[in-house]
Scaffold this motif. Structure first.
Motif, PDB file in Angstrom:
ATOM      1  N   LYS A 198       0.870  -1.179   0.000  1.00 26.83           N
ATOM      2  CA  LYS A 198       0.000   0.000   0.000  1.00 26.83           C
ATOM      3  C   LYS A 198       0.903   1.224   0.000  1.00 26.83           C
ATOM      4  CE  LYS A 198      -3.869   1.935   2.664  1.00 26.83           C
ATOM      5  NZ  LYS A 198      -4.732   1.722   3.845  1.00 26.83           N
ATOM      6  N   ALA A 199       0.747   2.083  -1.006  1.00 24.58           N
ATOM      7  CA  ALA A 199       1.615   3.257  -1.137  1.00 24.58           C
ATOM      8  C   ALA A 199       1.573   4.115   0.119  1.00 24.58           C
ATOM      9  CB  ALA A 199       1.193   4.078  -2.351  1.00 24.58           C
ATOM     10  N   GLY A 200       2.749   4.448   0.634  1.00 21.40           N
ATOM     11  CA  GLY A 200       2.858   5.309   1.798  1.00 21.40           C
ATOM     12  C   GLY A 200       2.710   4.606   3.131  1.00 21.40           C
ATOM     13  N   PHE A 201       2.564   3.266   3.108  1.00 23.94           N
ATOM     14  CA  PHE A 201       2.347   2.523   4.345  1.00 23.94           C
ATOM     15  C   PHE A 201       3.280   1.325   4.427  1.00 23.94           C
ATOM     16  CE2 PHE A 201      -1.513   4.834   3.602  1.00 23.94           C
ATOM     17  CZ  PHE A 201      -1.947   5.203   4.854  1.00 23.94           C
ATOM     18  N   VAL A 202       3.517   0.876   5.653  1.00 23.85           N
ATOM     19  CA  VAL A 202       4.304  -0.327   5.911  1.00 23.85           C
ATOM     20  C   VAL A 202       3.339  -1.408   6.377  1.00 23.85           C
ATOM     21  CG1 VAL A 202       6.089  -1.349   7.376  1.00 23.85           C
ATOM     22  CG2 VAL A 202       6.344   1.001   6.545  1.00 23.85           C
ATOM     23  N   TYR A 213       6.273  14.056   7.926  1.00 19.24           N
ATOM     24  CA  TYR A 213       4.853  13.944   7.629  1.00 19.24           C
ATOM     25  C   TYR A 213       4.536  12.522   7.206  1.00 19.24           C
ATOM     26  CZ  TYR A 213       5.881  13.999   2.603  1.00 19.24           C
ATOM     27  OH  TYR A 213       6.345  13.692   1.355  1.00 19.24           O
ATOM     28  N   THR A 214       3.257  12.198   7.182  1.00 18.34           N
ATOM     29  CA  THR A 214       2.795  10.904   6.691  1.00 18.34           C
ATOM     30  C   THR A 214       1.868  11.156   5.515  1.00 18.34           C
ATOM     31  OG1 THR A 214       0.812  10.809   8.057  1.00 18.34           O
ATOM     32  CG2 THR A 214       2.852   9.960   9.045  1.00 18.34           C
ATOM     33  N   VAL A 215       1.529  10.095   4.795  1.00 18.32           N
ATOM     34  CA  VAL A 215       0.609  10.222   3.665  1.00 18.32           C
ATOM     35  C   VAL A 215      -0.732  10.771   4.142  1.00 18.32           C
ATOM     36  CG1 VAL A 215      -0.688   8.923   1.950  1.00 18.32           C
ATOM     37  CG2 VAL A 215       1.729   8.439   2.299  1.00 18.32           C
ATOM     38  N   ASP A 216      -1.184  10.335   5.322  1.00 15.32           N
ATOM     39  CA  ASP A 216      -2.467  10.788   5.850  1.00 15.32           C
ATOM     40  C   ASP A 216      -2.458  12.259   6.243  1.00 15.32           C
ATOM     41  OD1 ASP A 216      -3.611   8.336   5.506  1.00 15.32           O
ATOM     42  OD2 ASP A 216      -3.483   7.732   7.594  1.00 15.32           O
ATOM     43  N   THR A 217      -1.377  12.717   6.881  1.00  9.33           N
ATOM     44  CA  THR A 217      -1.368  14.080   7.411  1.00  9.33           C
ATOM     45  C   THR A 217      -0.856  15.102   6.408  1.00  9.33           C
ATOM     46  OG1 THR A 217       0.853  13.841   8.343  1.00  9.33           O
ATOM     47  CG2 THR A 217      -1.018  13.259   9.766  1.00  9.33           C
ATOM     48  N   GLY A 218      -0.022  14.693   5.472  1.00  8.37           N
ATOM     49  CA  GLY A 218       0.550  15.632   4.522  1.00  8.37           C
ATOM     50  C   GLY A 218       1.557  16.546   5.206  1.00  8.37           C
ATOM     51  N   ALA A 219       2.036  17.548   4.461  1.00 10.26           N
ATOM     52  CA  ALA A 219       3.019  18.482   5.005  1.00 10.26           C
ATOM     53  C   ALA A 219       2.604  19.896   4.644  1.00 10.26           C
ATOM     54  CB  ALA A 219       4.405  18.177   4.440  1.00 10.26           C
ATOM     55  N   THR A 220       2.824  20.826   5.550  1.00 11.64           N
ATOM     56  CA  THR A 220       2.542  22.238   5.294  1.00 11.64           C
ATOM     57  C   THR A 220       3.884  22.937   5.139  1.00 11.64           C
ATOM     58  OG1 THR A 220       0.554  22.117   6.630  1.00 11.64           O
ATOM     59  CG2 THR A 220       1.430  24.309   6.182  1.00 11.64           C
ATOM     60  N   ASN A 277       3.955   5.327   6.669  1.00 12.08           N
ATOM     61  CA  ASN A 277       5.362   5.636   6.465  1.00 12.08           C
ATOM     62  C   ASN A 277       5.561   7.071   6.912  1.00 12.08           C
ATOM     63  OD1 ASN A 277       6.887   3.535   5.475  1.00 12.08           O
ATOM     64  ND2 ASN A 277       6.399   3.926   3.352  1.00 12.08           N
ATOM     65  N   VAL A 278       6.640   7.349   7.586  1.00 15.36           N
ATOM     66  CA  VAL A 278       6.965   8.711   7.969  1.00 15.36           C
ATOM     67  C   VAL A 278       8.046   9.203   7.014  1.00 15.36           C
ATOM     68  CG1 VAL A 278       7.870  10.193   9.793  1.00 15.36           C
ATOM     69  CG2 VAL A 278       6.343   8.300  10.362  1.00 15.36           C
ATOM     70  N   TYR A 279       7.769  10.330   6.364  1.00 15.59           N
ATOM     71  CA  TYR A 279       8.721  10.908   5.421  1.00 15.59           C
ATOM     72  C   TYR A 279       9.345  12.150   6.040  1.00 15.59           C
ATOM     73  CZ  TYR A 279       6.411   7.907   2.051  1.00 15.59           C
ATOM     74  OH  TYR A 279       5.903   6.820   1.390  1.00 15.59           O
ATOM     75  N   LYS A 280      10.596  12.413   5.686  1.00 13.54           N
ATOM     76  CA  LYS A 280      11.287  13.606   6.167  1.00 13.54           C
ATOM     77  C   LYS A 280      11.654  14.465   4.973  1.00 13.54           C
ATOM     78  CE  LYS A 280      13.168  11.532  10.305  1.00 13.54           C
ATOM     79  NZ  LYS A 280      14.334  11.313  11.144  1.00 13.54           N
ATOM     80  N   VAL A 281      11.461  15.774   5.138  1.00 13.92           N
ATOM     81  CA  VAL A 281      11.833  16.738   4.105  1.00 13.92           C
ATOM     82  C   VAL A 281      12.841  17.691   4.728  1.00 13.92           C
ATOM     83  CG1 VAL A 281      11.011  18.548   2.547  1.00 13.92           C
ATOM     84  CG2 VAL A 281       9.537  16.586   3.069  1.00 13.92           C
ATOM     85  N   SER A 282      13.996  17.826   4.073  1.00 14.88           N
ATOM     86  CA  SER A 282      15.024  18.745   4.534  1.00 14.88           C
ATOM     87  C   SER A 282      15.087  19.931   3.586  1.00 14.88           C
ATOM     88  CB  SER A 282      16.390  18.056   4.556  1.00 14.88           C
ATOM     89  OG  SER A 282      16.368  16.982   5.460  1.00 14.88           O
TER      90      SER A 282
END
Length: 189
Positions: free
Chosen positions: A115-119, A170-177, A152-157
Motif C-alpha cells: 500500500k503506497a505510503g504505508f508499511v 509527515y505521513t501520507v495521511d497528514t501531509g506536510a505544510t 510511512n513517515v517521510y522527512k523533508v530537509s
C-alpha cells in the motif's frame, strides 16, 4: 519479614470435555486470573478448532480468558476432509488471492500486500486488528484475515538560510505544510 498470602484468593478448577478426543487433565486457576496456555487434544480424522466455554460453541476461549468460577471447556472439532477458504481483507492494499485448503493444512508464509505510503504490519484474525496471526498459519475453518498498515513517515530537509526549520516529518495521511522562505532583496520562486 514473613509474607502472608491473603485468603481472598480462591482457586477455580477448569475441566475439559474433549468431545471424543484425547483426555486433557483439569487445570487449577486463581479466580480472576487469565487461564494461560491450554493443551490441545487430538482426535483421529479431525482437526482441533479450539476450546469453548459452552457446549454450543458460542464463546471461544484463548490464553487471555479470565476464569471466575469452576467451569468446563468444550473441544470443537472439524473433519480433516473439510474444505476451508481463507480470504484476505487487504484494507486498501494490493489484492491477495483467497486460499482454499483442507482443515489442518497450513499457509507457510505470510501473503504479501503493498500500500503506497504505508508499511505492512501483519495479518489479524479480527477487523479491530487486535489478534495478530503468526505464520505458518494452521487453517481450522473458513476465515478472513485482515491487513494492518502503519503510516510511512517521510522527512523533508530544506537548504535555505531563512527557513525557520531544517526538517519536517509527515505521513501520507497528514501531509506536510510548507512555508516559503524569505531573504532580503530576493523573491522566492
Amino acid at each position: 519479614i514473613p509474607v502472608t498470602l491473603s485468603s481472598s484468593f480462591s482457586q477455580c478448577t477448569v475441566t475439559f470435555d474433549s468431545n471424543g478426543g484425547s483426555t486433557v487433565e483439569p487445570l487449577a486457576v486463581i479466580s480472576g486470573m487469565e487461564i494461560g496456555s491450554l493443551n490441545r487434544p487430538t482426535k483421529a480424522g479431525f482437526v482441533f478448532e479450539g476450546w469453548y466455554a459452552e457446549a454450543e460453541f458460542t464463546t471461544k476461549v484463548d490464553s487471555t480468558y479470565r476464569v471466575n468460577s469452576n467451569m468446563t471447556l468444550y473441544a470443537k472439532w472439524i473433519s480433516s476432509t473439510t474444505e476451508c477458504t481463507v480470504t484476505f481483507n487487504v484494507n486498501g492494499g494490493s489484492d491477495v488471492a483467497a486460499q482454499t485448503l483442507t482443515a489442518g493444512q497450513t499457509i507457510a508464509v505470510s501473503p504479501v500486500s503493498t500500500k503506497a505510503g504505508f508499511v505492512f504490519s501483519g495479518w489479524y484474525s479480527d477487523s479491530a486488528l487486535i489478534s495478530a496471526v503468526s505464520f505458518p498459519y494452521t487453517v481450522t475453518g473458513n476465515c478472513t484475515l485482515y491487513a494492518k498498515w502503519t503510516n510511512n513517515v517521510y522527512k523533508v530537509s530544506f537548504d535555505s538560510p531563512d527557513v525557520p526549520w531544517n526538517e519536517i516529518t509527515y505521513t501520507v495521511d497528514t501531509g506536510a505544510t510548507l512555508t516559503n522562505p524569505s531573504w532580503f532583496g530576493y523573491t522566492f520562486v
